[in-house]
Design an enzyme around this catalytic site. Structure first.
Site, short mmCIF file in Angstrom:
data_model
loop_
_atom_site.label_atom_id
_atom_site.label_comp_id
_atom_site.label_asym_id
_atom_site.label_seq_id
_atom_site.Cartn_x
_atom_site.Cartn_y
_atom_site.Cartn_z
N HIS A 205 0.80 -1.23 0.00
CA HIS A 205 0.00 0.00 0.00
C HIS A 205 0.83 1.28 0.00
O HIS A 205 0.28 2.36 -0.16
CB HIS A 205 -0.98 0.02 1.18
CG HIS A 205 -0.32 0.39 2.48
ND1 HIS A 205 0.31 -0.54 3.27
CD2 HIS A 205 -0.18 1.57 3.11
CE1 HIS A 205 0.81 0.05 4.32
NE2 HIS A 205 0.54 1.34 4.27
C1 UD1 Z 1 -1.98 5.83 5.82
C2 UD1 Z 1 -0.68 6.26 6.49
C3 UD1 Z 1 0.30 5.09 6.48
C4 UD1 Z 1 -0.32 3.83 7.05
C5 UD1 Z 1 -1.60 3.54 6.30
C6 UD1 Z 1 -2.28 2.29 6.85
C7 UD1 Z 1 -0.11 8.65 6.22
C8 UD1 Z 1 0.81 9.60 5.57
N1 UD1 Z 1 -0.04 7.35 5.80
O1 UD1 Z 1 -1.68 5.59 4.44
O2 UD1 Z 1 1.43 5.43 7.24
O3 UD1 Z 1 0.58 2.75 6.90
O4 UD1 Z 1 -2.47 4.65 6.45
O5 UD1 Z 1 -3.33 1.86 6.04
O6 UD1 Z 1 -0.88 9.03 7.09
N2 UD1 Z 1 -8.87 5.31 1.04
C9 UD1 Z 1 -10.15 4.80 0.93
N3 UD1 Z 1 -10.82 4.50 2.07
C10 UD1 Z 1 -10.28 4.66 3.29
C11 UD1 Z 1 -8.98 5.18 3.40
C12 UD1 Z 1 -8.29 5.49 2.26
O7 UD1 Z 1 -10.69 4.63 -0.16
O8 UD1 Z 1 -10.95 4.33 4.29
C13 UD1 Z 1 -8.12 5.61 -0.20
C14 UD1 Z 1 -8.29 7.00 -0.67
O9 UD1 Z 1 -8.37 6.96 -2.06
C15 UD1 Z 1 -6.99 7.69 -0.26
C16 UD1 Z 1 -6.00 6.55 -0.30
O10 UD1 Z 1 -6.74 5.38 0.03
O11 UD1 Z 1 -6.64 8.72 -1.11
C17 UD1 Z 1 -4.87 6.74 0.68
O12 UD1 Z 1 -5.39 6.92 2.00
P1 UD1 Z 1 -4.58 7.79 3.11
O13 UD1 Z 1 -5.24 7.69 4.41
O14 UD1 Z 1 -4.30 9.14 2.57
O15 UD1 Z 1 -3.18 7.06 3.23
P2 UD1 Z 1 -2.84 5.53 3.34
O16 UD1 Z 1 -2.24 5.12 2.05
O17 UD1 Z 1 -3.96 4.68 3.86
#
Ligand code: UD1
Length: 355
Positions: A205
């Site tokens: 991820h």
């Molecule tokens: C975040 C943390 C990372 C952690 C990870 C665990 C930061 C910088 N990164 O990364 O350290 O290892 O969480 O999972 O804070 N999305 C969804 N649904 C959700 C959440 C996210 O669809 O419930 C999608 C969205 O398109 C979003 C992308 O995933 O843009 C990334 O989500 P985000 O929370 O920004 O970062 P993670 O990659 O999950």
């Protein structure tokens, strides 16, 4: 004592579980839980609260997904009013996500004491958003709760030794508890994967792996070529990027499913021949559950997992197919992540240090 925990992303819910239990043992402790809304899908958030018996958040800021600056800024501005209303003795922040840095900064600016759980981790890779979040949070916080001796050394090197305490790792607490609870259950795998034959669990991820189409394609190709079935627990970020690149997350040995809840994940890893991941938490869970791990990164914050080859880094992705289901090392593990009672230590220290 009033503790206000701020969480927002999946690994933080796992760490909150044992902390919420440890704090609940003290009738004089009020524990307020704030969810920033960074993770909002049920499979990324709600199931962790349910499966780990965590009380529902008192407040949800509902910030959702956005660029780093917009997401972190939205949390920061929403937290002012919450902190102002509650005036906690401790604002407790977890790990290294955007929710961590936002809460640490918001509390520090209001002169409210901040404690950082999982302090002192370093990858020394400044391209990772998590590395900035960790370093800045450690320097903003008043109390640094370190999970390992290595983390204590990093904090000392940065001049933070007098704020640091070694408590052990709360993820070992929850991992051991859940391991014992699910040991008798069957792993919840896709119907065409036999849980009694060797299989591999994979998660990918991190931006460095998902956002570069060529690199992601190489990872997917390597996973397809693993000699045993690979169950890929696909994070929403991975699914979104793969769709955008026109990349199928199936084929060959590869079986993609959605994210798993924590107990299912622990059970699946316990039964697996190997783990392939770029997640910090899963590298450690694999180690604690004695399953060999292959990490698709150039470095790891959890260097202790490399001991005896339990975890192997494969940054160039050349060896995934060969390493994924390799035999377990025969050497015994030391106990670098503590004895499974870190959360109780955290509760004791917060109480002892409350004015
Ligand atoms: C975040 C943390 C990372 C952690 C990870 C665990 C930061 C910088 N990164 O990364 O350290 O290892 O969480 O999972 O804070 N999305 C969804 N649904 C959700 C959440 C996210 O669809 O419930 C999608 C969205 O398109 C979003 C992308 O995933 O843009 C990334 O989500 P985000 O929370 O920004 O970062 P993670 O990659 O999950």
């Amino acid at each position: 004592m009033k503790v206000l925990s701020v969480v927002g992303a999946r690994p933080q819910f796992v760490k909150l579980g044992p902390i919420a239990t440890a704090l609940a043992a003290f009738p004089d402790v009020e524990h307020v839980i704030v969810h920033t809304g960074q993770h909002y899908d049920a499979a990324m958030s709600d199931v962790f609260f349910r499966d780990l018996g965590i009380p529902a958040p008192d407040i949800n800021l509902g910030v959702g997904s956005a660029s780093h600056g917009v997401q972190t800024g939205a949390m920061l501005s929403a937290l002012d009013a919450v902190l102002d209303e509650h005036q906690p003795d401790w604002t407790l922040v977890y790990g290294d996500t955007n929710s961590t840095i936002a809460a640490a900064l918001a509390a520090a600016k209001l002169h409210l004491p901040v404690a950082h759980l999982e302090a002192g981790l370093r990858s020394f890779n400044r391209a990772m958003p998590e590395e900035h979040n960790r370093v800045l949070t450690d320097h903003a916080a008043d109390l640094l709760l370190a999970p390992t001796a290595t983390a204590m050394t990093h904090l000392a090197t940065e001049g933070l030794a007098d704020r640091a305490v070694l408590v052990g790792d709360v993820m070992a607490d929850v991992c051991f508890q859940v391991r014992d609870r699910v040991a008798g259950a069957q792993p919840d795998l896709p119907p065409d994967v036999n849980p009694d034959a060797p299989y591999v669990i994979a998660t990918i991820h991190r931006a460095e792996n998902t956002d570069d189409s060529l690199r992601l394609e190489r990872i997917v190709t390597a996973l397809r070529e693993v000699p045993v079935p690979v169950v890929l627990l696909a994070h929403p970020r991975l699914v979104a990027r793969a769709t955008a690149f026109g990349l199928e997350l199936t084929g060959g040995s590869l079986h993609a499913v959605g994210p798993m809840g924590y107990p299912h994940m622990v059970r699946a890893v316990m039964g697996a021949a190997g783990v392939v991941t770029d997640s910090g938490g899963l590298q450690k869970e694999a180690y604690l559950l004695q399953t060999p791990c292959t990490t698709t990164r150039t470095e790891t914050e959890w260097v202790e997992t490399l001991e005896h080859g339990w975890n192997v880094l494969d940054p160039d992705l050349d060896h995934i197919s060969r390493l994924a289901a390799r035999p377990r090392p025969s050497d015994e593990q030391s106990r670098p992540f503590g004895d499974g009672h870190a959360a109780e230590q955290v509760a004791d220290i917060l109480r002892a240090r409350t004015a």
